[in-house]
Design a protein around this motif. Structure first.
Motif, PDB file in Angstrom:
ATOM      1  N   ALA A 166       0.911  -1.254  -0.178  1.00 27.05           N
ATOM      2  CA  ALA A 166      -0.095   0.002   0.023  1.00 27.05           C
ATOM      3  C   ALA A 166       1.041   1.235   0.103  1.00 27.05           C
ATOM      4  O   ALA A 166       0.569   2.234  -0.654  1.00 27.05           O
ATOM      5  CB  ALA A 166      -0.882  -0.093   1.088  1.00 27.05           C
ATOM      6  N   LYS A 167       1.845   1.408   0.869  1.00 29.93           N
ATOM      7  CA  LYS A 167       2.820   2.399   0.979  1.00 29.93           C
ATOM      8  C   LYS A 167       3.452   2.485  -0.414  1.00 29.93           C
ATOM      9  O   LYS A 167       3.412   3.969  -0.838  1.00 29.93           O
ATOM     10  CB  LYS A 167       3.926   2.274   1.935  1.00 29.93           C
ATOM     11  N   ILE A 168       3.918   1.631  -1.071  1.00 28.35           N
ATOM     12  CA  ILE A 168       4.674   2.000  -2.348  1.00 28.35           C
ATOM     13  C   ILE A 168       3.730   2.392  -3.502  1.00 28.35           C
ATOM     14  O   ILE A 168       3.842   3.256  -4.181  1.00 28.35           O
ATOM     15  CB  ILE A 168       5.422   0.716  -2.784  1.00 28.35           C
ATOM     16  N   CYS A 169       2.351   1.716  -3.480  1.00 30.23           N
ATOM     17  CA  CYS A 169       1.460   2.110  -4.463  1.00 30.23           C
ATOM     18  C   CYS A 169       0.887   3.609  -4.238  1.00 30.23           C
ATOM     19  O   CYS A 169       0.311   4.021  -5.224  1.00 30.23           O
ATOM     20  CB  CYS A 169       0.047   1.170  -4.353  1.00 30.23           C
ATOM     21  N   SER A 170       0.796   4.167  -3.047  1.00 29.81           N
ATOM     22  CA  SER A 170       0.244   5.565  -2.771  1.00 29.81           C
ATOM     23  C   SER A 170       1.454   6.497  -3.422  1.00 29.81           C
ATOM     24  O   SER A 170       0.945   7.752  -3.587  1.00 29.81           O
ATOM     25  CB  SER A 170       0.236   5.662  -1.203  1.00 29.81           C
ATOM     26  N   ASP A 171       2.326   6.148  -3.570  1.00 32.66           N
ATOM     27  CA  ASP A 171       3.409   7.127  -4.481  1.00 32.66           C
ATOM     28  C   ASP A 171       3.359   7.206  -5.945  1.00 32.66           C
ATOM     29  O   ASP A 171       3.821   7.994  -6.694  1.00 32.66           O
ATOM     30  CB  ASP A 171       5.082   6.713  -4.192  1.00 32.66           C
ATOM     31  N   LEU A 172       2.594   6.257  -6.461  1.00 26.77           N
ATOM     32  CA  LEU A 172       2.625   5.791  -8.108  1.00 26.77           C
ATOM     33  C   LEU A 172       1.289   7.014  -8.382  1.00 26.77           C
ATOM     34  O   LEU A 172       0.300   6.972  -7.814  1.00 26.77           O
ATOM     35  CB  LEU A 172       2.137   4.654  -8.473  1.00 26.77           C
ATOM     36  N   GLY A 173       1.682   7.712  -9.455  1.00 27.76           N
ATOM     37  CA  GLY A 173       0.744   8.571  -9.978  1.00 27.76           C
ATOM     38  C   GLY A 173       0.531   9.817  -9.192  1.00 27.76           C
ATOM     39  O   GLY A 173      -0.490  10.342  -9.494  1.00 27.76           O
ATOM     40  N   LYS A 174       1.271  10.351  -8.143  1.00 28.22           N
ATOM     41  CA  LYS A 174       1.135  11.418  -7.360  1.00 28.22           C
ATOM     42  C   LYS A 174       1.501  12.768  -8.342  1.00 28.22           C
ATOM     43  O   LYS A 174       2.160  12.577  -9.100  1.00 28.22           O
ATOM     44  CB  LYS A 174       2.062  11.444  -6.363  1.00 28.22           C
ATOM     45  N   PRO A 175       0.682  13.682  -8.283  1.00 28.04           N
ATOM     46  CA  PRO A 175      -0.320  13.779  -7.195  1.00 28.04           C
ATOM     47  C   PRO A 175      -1.771  13.083  -7.598  1.00 28.04           C
ATOM     48  O   PRO A 175      -2.011  12.874  -8.888  1.00 28.04           O
ATOM     49  CB  PRO A 175      -0.553  15.435  -7.206  1.00 28.04           C
ATOM     50  N   ALA A 176      -2.739  13.043  -6.648  1.00 23.52           N
ATOM     51  CA  ALA A 176      -4.089  12.550  -6.762  1.00 23.52           C
ATOM     52  C   ALA A 176      -3.870  11.068  -7.277  1.00 23.52           C
ATOM     53  O   ALA A 176      -4.723  10.789  -8.292  1.00 23.52           O
ATOM     54  CB  ALA A 176      -4.934  13.406  -7.910  1.00 23.52           C
ATOM     55  N   GLY A 177      -2.926  10.262  -6.787  1.00 27.98           N
ATOM     56  CA  GLY A 177      -2.823   8.871  -7.320  1.00 27.98           C
ATOM     57  C   GLY A 177      -3.904   7.989  -6.670  1.00 27.98           C
ATOM     58  O   GLY A 177      -4.376   8.436  -5.610  1.00 27.98           O
TER      59      GLY A 177
END
Length: 371
Positions: free
Chosen positions: A159-170
Motif C-alpha cells: 500500500a505504501k509503495i502504491c500510494s506514491d504512484l501517479g502522485k499527485p492524486a494517485g
C-alpha cells in the motif's frame, strides 16, 4: 489482491486482507496555497528564509524544477528562482490535519497515523473498499481542499509503495505478486526499510534491482547482513509483509534541536543552547505528563558528521535540572572536535502508564548514572 483460503472444516474463508495508505499531496504547500490568492499552479517552497535553512516541502510546480524536501534552501532557490517562499505555519497544518483525519476516521474507523499528512487504514472485510476510498477522497477534497493519494494492497508494504504512484492524486491498487513483478527493475531503496546504507551494501554484492534481490540466495544475504536482516530483505523483495495496522501509537521519544545559522565552536555557547533546549523539552513533557529514562544528545558537525550520545538513568524523569545536567555531561565528554552545525537533546524510554518511580528533582550527581 489475493484469493480466499477455505478452511478444511468447511467454514467461511477469512476475508482478504485490504490495507490502504493515505498520503496528502504536498500537504504543507497545499495548505498554504488554499489560503493565498496565488494560482494553484504556482511554484511554492515552504521554508524559513535563512542561510542554513532547508526546504520543509514544495508544491508540485516547484518539484518539477528538482526542488525537494530537506534540500538546502540556497540550492532550491537556484533551481527555482521564481518560487514563492513561505515560512512554515505548523499551527495551521495541525488544524487542517485534525479536520482532515476526523473526516477519514469517521468513514474508516481507527487509523495508524504516521504524521500530520499520512496514515494507514485496515479495510479488511469492508464491502467494496475501492469505492469507499474513492468517495472518501472526493469528500476530503470537497470539504478541506486537500488532495489525498491512495495506495491499496494486501499489506502496508504494498500500500505504501502504491500510494506514491501517479502522485499527485494517485489511486493505485495492487496485489503482492503483481508488485513483485512490476517493481522488479526498480532499485531496492524503493522498498520501505531499505535505507542508503543497506542499498550500498547490496550494491557491493552486485544487487542493484529488486529483481536481483529476489533471486539472491538467503545464505548470501544472511552472511552479509545477519540472519534476521538478511531474511527480512528477502521477504521485502518478494513483498511479503504481515505487519498489522497499529491504531494505538506508543510514543517512543521526544526531542528538541536547533540548526545554527553559523557553525558554533564555543563550548560555552553550545552549553547555553543545550540548557535552553532541555528546558523547552522538559516543559513540554511535563504538560503531557510524560517521563523518560534515557537522555541523549545529538551533535552534527560542520562536515555533517552526526554523533549521538545517550545515558539511561535509574528512574523516569522530566525534571529540567536533571535532564540538563546529564545532557551537559554527555556534551562535555564528547567535546566536539569541530564547529557544530546542529545540536539537540532527546528523552526516550518513557513510562507507558505515566506512572513509575520519578527521579529526584535535583542534583543529578547524587544518582548512579552508568556510562
Amino acid at each position: 489482491m489475493g484469493t480466499d483460503v477455505r478452511p478444511a472444516d468447511g467454514s467461511q474463508p477469512a476475508p482478504k486482507r485490504v490495507i490502504a495508505h493515505l498520503d496528502c499531496d504536498a500537504f504543507y504547500a497545499s495548505v498554504e496555497l488554499l489560503r493565498r490568492p496565488e494560482p494553484r499552479d504556482k511554484a511554492v517552497i515552504v521554508a524559513h528564509d535563512g542561510p542554513r535553512s532547508v526546504v520543509t516541502t514544495a508544491s508540485y510546480a516547484a518539484r518539477r524544477y528538482g526542488v525537494g524536501s530537506a534540500m538546502p534552501l540556497s540550492r532550491a532557490k537556484r533551481l527555482c528562482p521564481h518560487a514563492i517562499l513561505v515560512p512554515p505555519d505548523f499551527a495551521s497544518y495541525k488544524r487542517v490535519s485534525r479536520e482532515l483525519w476526523a473526516i477519514v476516521s469517521g468513514r474508516l474507523g481507527a487509523l495508524q497515523h504516521l504524521g500530520l499528512d499520512e496514515a494507514y487504514a485496515d479495510l479488511t472485510g469492508v464491502e467494496k473498499p475501492v469505492r469507499v476510498l474513492r468517495e472518501l477522497v472526493a469528500e476530503v477534497r470537497g470539504r478541506t481542499g486537500i488532495t489525498v493519494s491512495v495506495g491499496i494492497g494486501p499489506s502496508r508494504l504494498v500500500a505504501k509503495i502504491c500510494s506514491d504512484l501517479g502522485k499527485p492524486a494517485g489511486f493505485v491498487a495492487m496485489g503482492r505478486e503483481e508488485a513483485a513483478r512490476r517493481f522488479a527493475g526498480h532499485p531496492p531503496k524503493l522498498l520501505p526499510g531499505i535505507g542508503p546504507k543497506s542499498a550500498e551494501r547490496l550494491r557491493e554484492l552486485g544487487i542493484e534491482t529488486i529483481g536481483q534481490l529476489q533471486r539472491t540466495p538467503l545464505e548470501t544475504l544472511t552472511a552479509r547482513f545477519g540472519a534476521n536482516h538478511g531474511a527480512d530483505l528477502l521477504r521485502r523483495a518478494h513483498f511479503h509483509d504481515d505487519s498489522p495496522v497499529e491504531t494505538e501509537r506508543v510514543l517512543k521519544s521526544r526531542s528538541n534541536e536547533r540548526t545554527f545559522d553559523e557553525d558554533v565552536a564555543s563550548l560555552a555557547e553550545l552549553e547555553e543552547v543545550l540548557r535552553r533546549l532541555a528546558r523547552e523539552l522538559c516543559e513540554g513533557l511535563r504538560r503531557r505528563g510524560t517521563r523518560g529514562r534515557t537522555i541523549a544528545i545529538k551533535v552534527r558537525l560542520d562536515d555533517w558528521t552526526t554523533v549521538t550520545r545517550a545515558r539511561t538513568i535509574d528512574a523516569h524523569t522530566n525534571d529540567t535540572a536533571l535532564v540538563t545536567e546529564v545532557a551537559l555531561e554527555l556534551l562535555r565528554a564528547y567535546a566536539p572536535p569541530r564547529p557544530v552545525r546542529l545540536l539537540g537533546v532527546r528523552l526516550a524510554g518513557f513510562d507507558e502508564e505515566g506512572g513509575g518511580a520519578a527521579a529526584p528533582p535535583r542534583n543529578a550527581a547524587q544518582l548512579a548514572l552508568p556510562l
